[in-house]
Design a protein around this motif. Structure first.
Motif, short mmCIF file in Angstrom:
data_model
loop_
_atom_site.label_atom_id
_atom_site.label_comp_id
_atom_site.label_asym_id
_atom_site.label_seq_id
_atom_site.Cartn_x
_atom_site.Cartn_y
_atom_site.Cartn_z
N ARG A 190 -73.90 -124.13 -39.23
CA ARG A 190 -75.32 -124.32 -39.51
C ARG A 190 -76.17 -124.54 -38.26
NH1 ARG A 190 -72.77 -127.52 -43.60
NH2 ARG A 190 -72.87 -126.44 -45.62
N SER A 191 -75.58 -124.38 -37.09
CA SER A 191 -76.36 -124.55 -35.87
C SER A 191 -75.86 -123.61 -34.80
CB SER A 191 -76.29 -125.99 -35.35
OG SER A 191 -75.01 -126.25 -34.78
N ALA A 208 -72.78 -117.28 -42.40
CA ALA A 208 -73.89 -118.22 -42.22
C ALA A 208 -74.96 -117.97 -43.28
CB ALA A 208 -74.50 -118.08 -40.83
N THR A 209 -75.58 -119.06 -43.72
CA THR A 209 -76.73 -118.97 -44.62
C THR A 209 -78.03 -119.24 -43.89
OG1 THR A 209 -76.47 -121.29 -45.26
CG2 THR A 209 -75.37 -119.64 -46.64
N VAL A 210 -77.96 -119.86 -42.70
CA VAL A 210 -79.16 -120.21 -41.92
C VAL A 210 -79.25 -119.30 -40.70
CG1 VAL A 210 -79.35 -122.55 -42.77
CG2 VAL A 210 -77.91 -122.09 -40.79
N THR A 211 -79.03 -118.03 -40.93
CA THR A 211 -79.00 -117.03 -39.86
C THR A 211 -80.27 -117.05 -39.02
OG1 THR A 211 -77.52 -115.62 -41.15
CG2 THR A 211 -78.83 -114.56 -39.41
N ARG A 213 -82.44 -119.45 -38.56
CA ARG A 213 -82.53 -120.67 -37.76
C ARG A 213 -81.66 -120.59 -36.51
NH1 ARG A 213 -80.20 -125.87 -40.54
NH2 ARG A 213 -81.68 -125.19 -42.16
#
Length: 231
Positions: A190-191, A208-211, A213
């Motif tokens: 997530r980071s 990843a779901t927060v691509t 970001r």
């Protein structure tokens, strides 16, 4: 530091949550195309939609087989795989039979994986171990069975169990398989810092779901490093 394009080509943008609407899938595919990631990984029913949405973008369509528990009969996994390929999937993320692995029935585990690899033909198969349920010895055995069966990747997790990718598991997996097998981290990526640290261990693909970001963070850091002002 890696470029935004380099990191983007390591990401499978995940669109697997059960509550996602058709509009969510279309929006996610548009995001994947905008950032030019490696692939989207969608639910099996969404493969035709994703294949249409991503046609001509260079972003691959992946889907899941035996997801998320791995307990489907092998014949069902084969049928899922063949249908997914027919409908436009070009990568397959399959869950191995977790219960059989925990039972020490490695011949069954390997045969299950090999059947999917055969059904996938030239499409790469990523074998999900779901490490949260396994001992280190079982993780090693699962990775070795997957390699013998001809998989292209071994993968840590579905993202739906209690635990996801850990640095210790990634080190173990990378050390267990040969250089011909790649390692994918999923669950908890997530980071940007997490992704880069895992990449340093030899991980080459990330779910990843927060691509956006992750990639926007990298873009800002590179701009700051080079004296640019982020817009």
């Amino acid at each position: 530091m890696r470029t935004v394009a380099e990191v983007a080509r390591m990401i499978d943008h995940s669109l697997l949550r059960p509550e996602l609407t058709t509009g969510d899938i279309e929006t996610g595919c548009a995001l994947a195309a905008r950032y030019r990631v490696a692939s989207v990984c969608v639910r099996p029913a969404d493969v035709p939609l994703a294949a249409t949405a991503l046609a001509g973008t260079g972003v691959l369509v992946g889907t899941v087989v035996g997801f998320p528990h791995g307990g489907n009969a092998t014949a069902v996994k084969e049928a899922e795989t063949r249908l997914a390929i027919e409908q436009g999937a070009t990568e397959i993320d399959m869950v191995l039979n977790i219960g059989r692995l925990r039972s020490g029935q490695l011949d069954d585990v390997e045969a299950d994986i090999r059947a999917v690899v055969t059904a996938a033909a030239s499409a790469p198969v990523k074998v999900i171990l779901e490490n949260a349920y396994l001992t280190d010895e079982q993780k090693i055995a699962g990775c070795r069975a997957a390699e013998r069966a001809g998989t292209r990747f071994v993968k840590t997790s579905t993202g739906f169990a209690d635990g996801g990718a850990t640095m210790a598991d990634l080190r173990l997996m990378r050390a267990t398989v040969s250089d011909t097998v790649e390692v994918k981290a999923a669950g908890g990526v997530r980071s940007l810092d997490t992704l880069l640290a895992m990449a340093d261990l030899g991980v080459t693909r990330f779910g990843a779901t927060v691509t956006d970001r992750i990639l926007d963070d990298l873009d800002h850091r590179l701009r700051d490093r080079d004296g640019w002002t982020a817009a």
